[in-house]
Write a protein that holds these residues in place. Structure first.
Motif, mmCIF file in Angstrom:
data_model
loop_
_atom_site.group_PDB
_atom_site.id
_atom_site.type_symbol
_atom_site.label_atom_id
_atom_site.label_comp_id
_atom_site.label_asym_id
_atom_site.label_seq_id
_atom_site.Cartn_x
_atom_site.Cartn_y
_atom_site.Cartn_z
ATOM 1 N N UNK A 4 0.868 -1.180 0.000
ATOM 2 C CA UNK A 4 0.000 0.000 0.000
ATOM 3 C C UNK A 4 0.905 1.230 0.000
ATOM 4 N N UNK A 5 0.706 2.121 -0.974
ATOM 5 C CA UNK A 5 1.529 3.323 -1.089
ATOM 6 C C UNK A 5 0.661 4.527 -1.419
ATOM 7 N N UNK A 6 1.083 5.673 -0.939
ATOM 8 C CA UNK A 6 0.466 6.930 -1.328
ATOM 9 C C UNK A 6 0.707 7.134 -2.819
ATOM 10 N N UNK A 7 -0.327 7.517 -3.554
ATOM 11 C CA UNK A 7 -0.190 7.757 -4.991
ATOM 12 C C UNK A 7 0.842 8.856 -5.236
ATOM 13 N N UNK A 8 1.721 8.621 -6.195
ATOM 14 C CA UNK A 8 2.738 9.609 -6.581
ATOM 15 C C UNK A 8 2.990 9.491 -8.080
ATOM 16 N N UNK A 9 3.744 10.420 -8.615
ATOM 17 C CA UNK A 9 4.080 10.362 -10.036
ATOM 18 C C UNK A 9 5.004 9.182 -10.342
ATOM 19 N N UNK A 15 -2.560 5.948 -17.361
ATOM 20 C CA UNK A 15 -2.879 4.629 -17.917
ATOM 21 C C UNK A 15 -2.766 3.512 -16.886
ATOM 22 N N UNK A 16 -2.564 3.864 -15.631
ATOM 23 C CA UNK A 16 -2.354 2.848 -14.596
ATOM 24 C C UNK A 16 -3.583 1.973 -14.334
ATOM 25 N N UNK A 17 -4.757 2.423 -14.732
ATOM 26 C CA UNK A 17 -5.967 1.618 -14.511
ATOM 27 C C UNK A 17 -6.407 0.858 -15.757
ATOM 28 N N UNK A 71 -0.666 -2.050 -4.658
ATOM 29 C CA UNK A 71 0.158 -2.393 -5.819
ATOM 30 C C UNK A 71 0.679 -3.818 -5.727
ATOM 31 N N UNK A 72 0.537 -4.547 -6.824
ATOM 32 C CA UNK A 72 1.124 -5.870 -6.982
ATOM 33 C C UNK A 72 2.221 -5.685 -8.019
ATOM 34 N N UNK A 73 3.470 -5.682 -7.569
ATOM 35 C CA UNK A 73 4.581 -5.229 -8.413
ATOM 36 C C UNK A 73 4.277 -3.757 -8.740
ATOM 37 N N UNK A 74 4.090 -3.446 -10.018
ATOM 38 C CA UNK A 74 3.768 -2.069 -10.398
ATOM 39 C C UNK A 74 2.317 -1.930 -10.865
ATOM 40 N N UNK A 75 1.526 -2.981 -10.711
ATOM 41 C CA UNK A 75 0.146 -2.984 -11.191
ATOM 42 C C UNK A 75 -0.814 -2.577 -10.070
#
Length: 172
Positions: A4-9, A15-17, A71-75
Motif C-alpha cells: 500500500x503506497x500513497x499515490x505519486x508520479x 494509464x495505470x488503470x 500495488x502488486x509489483x507495479x500494477x
C-alpha cells in the motif's frame, strides 16, 4: 506481496488503470421500504470501460484527493480516494475499489485503514461514505465499523439516490 503506497508520479500515471478489473456481479441491493432498508433482488454487472478508467485515474491523481494504491509489483489492484477538503466533521471517502481478481485477500481492509489514518491526521471525526447499495459492498463497510448515518450530506445523497449514506467513526 501487495503493498500500500500513497499515490505519486513514480507509482501512478493516467494509464495505470487500463488493466484494472472493476467488474462486480451484483445480485441483491438494499432499498428503503417502509422506513427500513431491506435486501431486494436486482441483478446487474458493474464494469468500467476505458473512458471510465481514464476518468477515475484523472480524478484520483488530482489535487483534490489523497489516494492510496494497492500495488502488486507495479500494477494497481486497488485504491482509496479521499477528498482532502473536510466537510464538517467528515473526510469523504469518495472512491474505494479492489480489482475483481484480488478481492477477499484483506486489501480492502488495509486500504480502509489507511483512509481512517488520513482522516485522523486531517482532524476528521469520521469517514463519510456514499456506498453502492450492493449486498457485498454494504457488508464490507459494516465489517469495517461503518453504519448508516441519520444525517446524510444532502448534495451527496441526492447525487447518488440509490447509495446508502454511511459513516465510520474514528474514535478508538
Amino acid at each position: 506481496m501487495i503493498r500500500i503506497e500513497l499515490l505519486s508520479t513514480e507509482n501512478f500515471h493516467l494509464n495505470s488503470l487500463d488493466d484494472y478489473q472493476r467488474k462486480q456481479d451484483v445480485k441483491k441491493v438494499y432499498r428503503k421500504q417502509d422506513g427500513e432498508y431491506i435486501l431486494v433482488d436486482c441483478a446487474y454487472t458493474e464494469d468500467w470501460d476505458e473512458e471510465k478508467k481514464l476518468s477515475v485515474a484523472k480524478a484520483i491523481s488530482g489535487d483534490d484527493y489523497i489516494t492510496y494504491l494497492a500495488l502488486d509489483e507495479d500494477r494497481v489492484v486497488g485504491f482509496i480516494g479521499l477528498l482532502k477538503q473536510l466537510e464538517g466533521p467528515y473526510m469523504i471517502l469518495d472512491m474505494m475499489q479492489v480489482s475483481a481478481e484480488c478481492r477477499g485477500q484483506g486489501i480492502g481492509r488495509r486500504l480502509f485503514d489507511k483512509g481512517k489514518e488520513e482522516a485522523r491526521k486531517a482532524g476528521a471525526a469520521a469517514l463519510y461514505i456514499s456506498a453502492c447499495s450492493s449486498e457485498e459492498t454494504i457488508a464490507f463497510y459494516k465489517a469495517m465499523g461503518s453504519r448508516l448515518t441519520d444525517f446524510p450530506i444532502k448534495r451527496i445523497a441526492e447525487g447518488e439516490p440509490y447509495d446508502l449514506q454511511m459513516v465510520c467513526s474514528l474514535e478508538n
